[in-house]
Design a protein around this motif. Structure first.
Motif, PDB file in Angstrom:
ATOM      1  N   TRP A  53      11.577   1.392  -3.100  1.00 51.97           N
ATOM      2  CA  TRP A  53      11.451   2.198  -1.883  1.00 51.97           C
ATOM      3  C   TRP A  53      10.779   1.407  -0.769  1.00 51.97           C
ATOM      4  O   TRP A  53      11.246   1.384   0.364  1.00 51.97           O
ATOM      5  CB  TRP A  53      10.636   3.457  -2.150  1.00 51.97           C
ATOM      6  N   GLY A  54       9.654   0.776  -1.076  1.00 54.08           N
ATOM      7  CA  GLY A  54       8.916   0.026  -0.065  1.00 54.08           C
ATOM      8  C   GLY A  54       9.628  -1.248   0.355  1.00 54.08           C
ATOM      9  O   GLY A  54       9.632  -1.620   1.523  1.00 54.08           O
ATOM     10  N   VAL A  55      10.270  -1.904  -0.599  1.00 55.18           N
ATOM     11  CA  VAL A  55      11.023  -3.119  -0.289  1.00 55.18           C
ATOM     12  C   VAL A  55      12.164  -2.787   0.655  1.00 55.18           C
ATOM     13  O   VAL A  55      12.386  -3.474   1.648  1.00 55.18           O
ATOM     14  CB  VAL A  55      11.552  -3.780  -1.583  1.00 55.18           C
ATOM     15  N   GLU A  56      12.883  -1.713   0.352  1.00 55.11           N
ATOM     16  CA  GLU A  56      13.989  -1.336   1.221  1.00 55.11           C
ATOM     17  C   GLU A  56      13.489  -1.070   2.641  1.00 55.11           C
ATOM     18  O   GLU A  56      14.091  -1.525   3.612  1.00 55.11           O
ATOM     19  CB  GLU A  56      14.719  -0.108   0.681  1.00 55.11           C
ATOM     20  N   ARG A  57      12.371  -0.372   2.777  1.00 53.86           N
ATOM     21  CA  ARG A  57      11.824  -0.090   4.112  1.00 53.86           C
ATOM     22  C   ARG A  57      11.471  -1.380   4.844  1.00 53.86           C
ATOM     23  O   ARG A  57      11.737  -1.519   6.038  1.00 53.86           O
ATOM     24  CB  ARG A  57      10.606   0.826   4.017  1.00 53.86           C
ATOM     25  N   LEU A  58      10.871  -2.352   4.134  1.00 54.86           N
ATOM     26  CA  LEU A  58      10.565  -3.643   4.761  1.00 54.86           C
ATOM     27  C   LEU A  58      11.827  -4.289   5.320  1.00 54.86           C
ATOM     28  O   LEU A  58      11.823  -4.806   6.443  1.00 54.86           O
ATOM     29  CB  LEU A  58       9.923  -4.600   3.756  1.00 54.86           C
ATOM     30  N   PHE A  59      12.899  -4.263   4.555  1.00 56.56           N
ATOM     31  CA  PHE A  59      14.132  -4.910   4.993  1.00 56.56           C
ATOM     32  C   PHE A  59      14.844  -4.148   6.098  1.00 56.56           C
ATOM     33  O   PHE A  59      15.370  -4.755   7.027  1.00 56.56           O
ATOM     34  CB  PHE A  59      15.068  -5.170   3.809  1.00 56.56           C
ATOM     35  N   TRP A  60      14.908  -2.809   6.053  1.00 55.50           N
ATOM     36  CA  TRP A  60      15.651  -2.107   7.095  1.00 55.50           C
ATOM     37  C   TRP A  60      14.961  -2.255   8.449  1.00 55.50           C
ATOM     38  O   TRP A  60      15.582  -2.059   9.481  1.00 55.50           O
ATOM     39  CB  TRP A  60      15.984  -0.670   6.734  1.00 55.50           C
ATOM     40  N   GLN A 152      17.020   4.922   0.927  1.00 59.68           N
ATOM     41  CA  GLN A 152      16.201   5.169   2.118  1.00 59.68           C
ATOM     42  C   GLN A 152      15.158   6.267   1.854  1.00 59.68           C
ATOM     43  O   GLN A 152      14.845   7.097   2.695  1.00 59.68           O
ATOM     44  CB  GLN A 152      17.061   5.512   3.349  1.00 59.68           C
ATOM     45  N   TYR A 153      14.619   6.250   0.656  1.00 61.46           N
ATOM     46  CA  TYR A 153      13.704   7.282   0.180  1.00 61.46           C
ATOM     47  C   TYR A 153      12.520   7.497   1.113  1.00 61.46           C
ATOM     48  O   TYR A 153      12.161   8.643   1.415  1.00 61.46           O
ATOM     49  CB  TYR A 153      13.202   6.928  -1.226  1.00 61.46           C
ATOM     50  N   LEU A 154      11.900   6.428   1.572  1.00 57.82           N
ATOM     51  CA  LEU A 154      10.689   6.589   2.393  1.00 57.82           C
ATOM     52  C   LEU A 154      11.005   7.073   3.810  1.00 57.82           C
ATOM     53  O   LEU A 154      10.114   7.546   4.505  1.00 57.82           O
ATOM     54  CB  LEU A 154       9.872   5.305   2.421  1.00 57.82           C
ATOM     55  N   LEU A 164       3.596  -1.165  -2.774  1.00 56.79           N
ATOM     56  CA  LEU A 164       3.918  -2.526  -2.365  1.00 56.79           C
ATOM     57  C   LEU A 164       2.841  -3.062  -1.431  1.00 56.79           C
ATOM     58  O   LEU A 164       2.491  -2.427  -0.445  1.00 56.79           O
ATOM     59  CB  LEU A 164       5.279  -2.537  -1.659  1.00 56.79           C
ATOM     60  N   LYS A 165       2.307  -4.208  -1.787  1.00 55.01           N
ATOM     61  CA  LYS A 165       1.324  -4.859  -0.929  1.00 55.01           C
ATOM     62  C   LYS A 165       1.477  -6.351  -1.100  1.00 55.01           C
ATOM     63  O   LYS A 165       1.953  -6.831  -2.116  1.00 55.01           O
ATOM     64  CB  LYS A 165      -0.090  -4.404  -1.256  1.00 55.01           C
ATOM     65  N   GLY A 166       1.083  -7.080  -0.120  1.00 55.37           N
ATOM     66  CA  GLY A 166       1.230  -8.527  -0.169  1.00 55.37           C
ATOM     67  C   GLY A 166      -0.052  -9.212  -0.590  1.00 55.37           C
ATOM     68  O   GLY A 166      -1.029  -8.581  -0.975  1.00 55.37           O
ATOM     69  N   THR A 167      -0.019 -10.515  -0.486  1.00 54.74           N
ATOM     70  CA  THR A 167      -1.187 -11.333  -0.845  1.00 54.74           C
ATOM     71  C   THR A 167      -2.059 -11.623   0.371  1.00 54.74           C
ATOM     72  O   THR A 167      -3.169 -12.099   0.224  1.00 54.74           O
ATOM     73  CB  THR A 167      -0.726 -12.680  -1.404  1.00 54.74           C
ATOM     74  N   GLY A 168      -1.514 -11.371   1.573  1.00 57.93           N
ATOM     75  CA  GLY A 168      -2.219 -11.741   2.787  1.00 57.93           C
ATOM     76  C   GLY A 168      -1.928 -13.180   3.185  1.00 57.93           C
ATOM     77  O   GLY A 168      -2.406 -13.662   4.207  1.00 57.93           O
TER      78      GLY A 168
END
Length: 173
Positions: A53-60, A152-154, A164-168
């Motif tokens: 869900w979060g990955v898809e939002r990042l890409f769209w 497109q759940y979110l 989903l979170k990154g490393t910074g």
């Protein structure tokens, strides 16, 4: 059943189904097609990055992305459902081998780009005393759409959860 940290073998996998799961033909965020064939001049890209869900939002949200879809790839069950791909591996609070990190490539050019970005990003992670990248890079297998409610759940569920979170750490290519 296999260990909770390894993918099931073909013999251990569920039978799945011959018919594809039905999804909406139009992306609810941008109105573009969610089904192939896509317009000429576009490339396919497939990533496994934890919570889809979060990955898809990042890409769209990225400029140049025509359409995003979430689904399943890399296993043996044809046209699986979410319940059929669940196992016991973990990424954050998400559990199952379906959450492993992978870049599926379409051709040599994408493979080389993925390997190069992995090498460059590993240098940045090491410079910041962070761990070793465990992302697999392999040829793209068949992609199976996830259930329509996952697409497109979110956007459909603005208060939905994604850990989903990154490393910074960022890396220029």
């Amino acid at each position: 059943m296999p260990s909770k940290t390894v993918l099931p073998t073909a013999q251990e996998s569920l039978p799945g189904r011959t018919e594809a799961l039905q999804v909406a033909a139009k992306h609810v965020v941008n109105g573009n097609s969610t089904l192939e064939p896509f317009p000429a001049g576009h490339e396919l890209a497939m990533f496994g990055m934890g919570c889809f869900w979060g990955v898809e939002r990042l890409f769209w949200k990225q400029k140049g992305i025509f359409s995003t879809q979430v689904g399943y790839a890399g296993g043996y069950t044809p046209n699986p459902t979410y319940q059929e791909v669940c196992t016991g591996m973990k990424q954050g609070i998400d559990v199952g081998t379906q959450y492993r990190s992978v870049i599926f490539t379409y051709g040599d050019q994408q493979r080389e780009a993925a390997l190069s970005s992995k090498e460059n990003f590993q240098k940045e992670l090491s410079r910041n005393n962070l761990g070793t990248i465990t992302t697999e890079i392999c040829p793209a297998p068949k992609f199976y759409y996830a259930e329509d409610y996952h697409q497109q759940y979110l956007h459909k569920n603005p208060d939905g959860y994604c850990g989903l979170k990154g490393t910074g750490v960022t890396c220029t290519l």
